[in-house]
Scaffold this motif. Structure first.
Motif, PDB file in Angstrom:
ATOM      1  N   ARG A 132      -5.185   1.439  -6.326  1.00 26.75           N
ATOM      2  CA  ARG A 132      -4.672   0.249  -5.612  1.00 26.75           C
ATOM      3  C   ARG A 132      -4.391   0.581  -4.153  1.00 26.75           C
ATOM      4  O   ARG A 132      -4.617  -0.232  -3.259  1.00 26.75           O
ATOM      5  CB  ARG A 132      -3.396  -0.262  -6.283  1.00 26.75           C
ATOM      6  N   HIS A 133      -3.894   1.786  -3.942  1.00 28.37           N
ATOM      7  CA  HIS A 133      -3.624   2.220  -2.562  1.00 28.37           C
ATOM      8  C   HIS A 133      -4.927   2.249  -1.759  1.00 28.37           C
ATOM      9  O   HIS A 133      -4.981   1.774  -0.620  1.00 28.37           O
ATOM     10  CB  HIS A 133      -2.968   3.610  -2.582  1.00 28.37           C
ATOM     11  N   THR A 183      -3.075   4.921  -7.234  1.00 31.48           N
ATOM     12  CA  THR A 183      -3.875   5.490  -6.140  1.00 31.48           C
ATOM     13  C   THR A 183      -5.082   4.609  -5.842  1.00 31.48           C
ATOM     14  O   THR A 183      -5.437   4.403  -4.686  1.00 31.48           O
ATOM     15  CB  THR A 183      -4.298   6.923  -6.502  1.00 31.48           C
ATOM     16  N   SER A 215      -5.694  -0.028   1.445  1.00 29.46           N
ATOM     17  CA  SER A 215      -5.975   0.646   2.729  1.00 29.46           C
ATOM     18  C   SER A 215      -7.287   0.141   3.306  1.00 29.46           C
ATOM     19  O   SER A 215      -7.402  -0.070   4.516  1.00 29.46           O
ATOM     20  CB  SER A 215      -6.073   2.156   2.551  1.00 29.46           C
ATOM     21  N   CYS A 229       2.342   1.762  -3.413  1.00 31.38           N
ATOM     22  CA  CYS A 229       1.353   2.280  -4.378  1.00 31.38           C
ATOM     23  C   CYS A 229       1.129   3.772  -4.154  1.00 31.38           C
ATOM     24  O   CYS A 229       1.016   4.546  -5.106  1.00 31.38           O
ATOM     25  CB  CYS A 229       0.033   1.528  -4.244  1.00 31.38           C
ATOM     26  N   TRP A 230       1.060   4.140  -2.900  1.00 32.74           N
ATOM     27  CA  TRP A 230       0.859   5.553  -2.571  1.00 32.74           C
ATOM     28  C   TRP A 230       2.024   6.399  -3.098  1.00 32.74           C
ATOM     29  O   TRP A 230       1.832   7.412  -3.772  1.00 32.74           O
ATOM     30  CB  TRP A 230       0.740   5.697  -1.053  1.00 32.74           C
ATOM     31  N   GLY A 240      -4.545   5.900   5.416  1.00 33.53           N
ATOM     32  CA  GLY A 240      -4.245   5.627   4.015  1.00 33.53           C
ATOM     33  C   GLY A 240      -5.491   5.780   3.158  1.00 33.53           C
ATOM     34  O   GLY A 240      -5.445   6.327   2.055  1.00 33.53           O
ATOM     35  N   GLY A 245       0.827  -1.205   0.000  1.00 34.29           N
ATOM     36  CA  GLY A 245       0.000   0.000   0.000  1.00 34.29           C
ATOM     37  C   GLY A 245       0.856   1.248   0.000  1.00 34.29           C
ATOM     38  O   GLY A 245       0.606   2.203  -0.744  1.00 34.29           O
ATOM     39  N   ARG A 246       1.906   1.203   0.806  1.00 33.93           N
ATOM     40  CA  ARG A 246       2.804   2.352   0.898  1.00 33.93           C
ATOM     41  C   ARG A 246       3.496   2.597  -0.442  1.00 33.93           C
ATOM     42  O   ARG A 246       3.651   3.731  -0.892  1.00 33.93           O
ATOM     43  CB  ARG A 246       3.842   2.101   1.993  1.00 33.93           C
ATOM     44  N   ALA A 292      -5.872   8.298   0.115  1.00 36.21           N
ATOM     45  CA  ALA A 292      -6.132   7.750  -1.213  1.00 36.21           C
ATOM     46  C   ALA A 292      -7.393   8.376  -1.820  1.00 36.21           C
ATOM     47  O   ALA A 292      -7.422   8.736  -2.999  1.00 36.21           O
ATOM     48  CB  ALA A 292      -6.268   6.239  -1.128  1.00 36.21           C
TER      49      ALA A 292
END
Lengths: 54, 405
Positions: free
Chosen positions: B332-333, B330, B337, B310-311, B345, B307-308, B349
């Motif tokens: 995906r993030h 974003t 999250s 992707c962000w 997150g 996640g991190r 996002a």
């Protein structure tokens, strides 16, 4: 829209937090050890034999 | 004869446990020590060694409650037999275990006992080790009370005092180690001293300590220690604004992580490099490293790391004006999250998705209450205040997000 685009760019760069990840790499702990093999090495051979023959 | 058999069997079992633990196979060693205890022994020195090694095995296996239990048994036993050196060692191990359990005040008592007995019996090695443990306890205590959203160097007086105490103990420790010429232990102390100086905001001193640590690591061909030092030096250079130097050290850390075949630390180095190239506004390279981080996070099943990544990728693509790609990451993030229950997150996002939708000329419709609130004008603008031109180092932590929300 271009203005918004510019604004978005700076947002991105900023929140990228290209910052530190706060990931400190610590050194390992040192535990005190009491070893049996060490104990026998220190013990005179005769007393070890005596012990085994009790 | 029965006594002989009992003795032999207990010893043999314990020695097998010891052999396995020395090889680093603690989970295999534990049953042998436990079997040895079951058989029992009348030799209290043997029993003390079994308790102590069981405690250490559980410590390495991160079962700290059990570790505490056995080191405590050992302490009681050494007190009964009047084995002072054994009592010092049991105290040291109790101190370390209590530290990990966050029971710092009790840990300090046992570190002091370790130090006092070692001083009494003139055991320099014990004294030095007790001082190192002391430093570690104060370092951990300071870290446990500082909030995540405060930058190193900006902690309260109380926290700084704790870190300063740690520095004092590390320095006393270094004095003895230099006297004894113990380079290996000096290396460890320099590393942790450097990290404490970093937290105090003394980044130049931190670099100097970590350079010393690096030198000693190289002296002994200790690649893991070398990697740690490089990573820590990189962290300090970031705060000194020397991003190129930081990148060089992170790259060496990455190379070593690969050599050591440690995927998790390889991912960490990639992430640090991604962040560093973002600071250097070299977004293509940043993306390259964030992608490497993403791949490893996926391989390791680390959803939080994924996640991190992707962000970060969303942000870097946005900076390059690749809004389509940015949207992919974003989204995906957002998905990750949601899955991991990361409220911070998720909020970030959602805000990014809405920004990107606007820029991509899409009309958005969503049922999200968060978004509708923001649309109504409660939209936090905090992140926009930061630009790469007046770079501020900030972390996005749940606490900060809550403030935004």
């Amino acid at each position: 829209s271009r203005k918004h685009d510019e604004e978005l760019k700076s947002t991105a760069a900023a929140s990228c937090q290209a910052l530190h990840s706060d990931h400190l790499e610590m050194e390992p702990e040192t535990m005190e050890t009491k070893s049996l093999s060490g104990y026998f090495n220190k013990m005179p051979f005769e007393s070890l034999i005596a012990k085994r023959q009790v | 004869l029965l006594s002989y058999r009992m003795e032999a069997s207990c010893l043999d079992l314990a020695l097998e446990g010891e052999r396995l633990c020395k090889e680093g196979d603690y989970s295999a060693g534990v049953p042998f020590f436990e079997a040895a205890m079951q058989v029992g022994t009348e030799d209290l020195l043997v029993l003390s060694a079994i308790y102590s090694q069981l405690g250490n095995a559980y410590f390495h296996l991160r079962d700290y409650t059990k570790a505490l239990e056995f080191h405590h048994h050992d302490l009681t036993l050494t007190r009964t037999t009047g084995d002072r050196l054994g009592e010092a060692k049991a105290s040291g191990n109790l101190g370390n275990t209590l530290k990990v359990l966050g029971r710092f005040d009790e840990a300090v008592i046992f570190c002091q006992l370790h130090l006092d007995i070692s001083t009494d019996v003139g055991d320099k090695v014990g004294q030095a080790r007790a001082l190192y443990n002391f430093g570690n306890v104060y370092h951990a205590k300071g870290k446990s009370i500082c909030s995540n959203d405060t930058e190193p160097g900006n902690f309260s007086e109380e926290i700084n005092k704790t870190f300063i105490t740690a520095v004092e103990y590390y320095e006393m420790n270094l004095c003895i180690l230099k006297e004894m010429g113990d380079r290996v232990a000096q290396g460890r102390t320099c590393g942790n001293l450097g990290n404490t100086q970093y937290l105090l905001g003394n980044f130049c001193n931190a670099v100097a300590s970590h350079q010393q640590r690096l030198l000693i690591a190289k002296e002994f061909g200790d690649l893991a220690a070398e990697r740690r030092a490089c990573c820590n030096i990189g962290n300090s250079y970031i705060f000194l604004g020397e991003f190129e130097k930081a990148a060089d050290h992170y790259k060496r850390a990455l190379q070593l992580a690969r050599q050591l075949r440690d995927r998790a630390v390889e991912a960490q180095a990639c992430y640090s490099l991604g962040n560093t190239y973002t600071l250097l506004q070299d977004y293509e390279r940043a993306i390259d490293y964030f992608l490497k981080h993403l791949i490893i996070a996926q391989d390791l099943g680390d959803r939080v790391g994924e996640g991190r990544a992707c962000w970060s990728l969303g942000n870097a693509h946005t900076a390059l004006g690749n809004h389509g790609q940015a949207m992919n990451f974003t989204e995906r993030h957002l998905e990750i999250s949601n899955e991991t229950g990361d409220r911070c997150g998720e909020l970030t996002a959602r805000l990014n998705v809405s920004d990107l939708q606007t820029v991509l000329g899409l009309s958005y419709s969503t049922n999200s209450s968060v978004l509708s609130e923001n649309k109504a004008g409660a939209r936090p603008k905090m992140s926009r205040r930061y630009s790469m031109d007046n770079l501020q180092l900030m972390t996005l932590t749940p606490e900060k997000c809550q403030k935004w929300a």
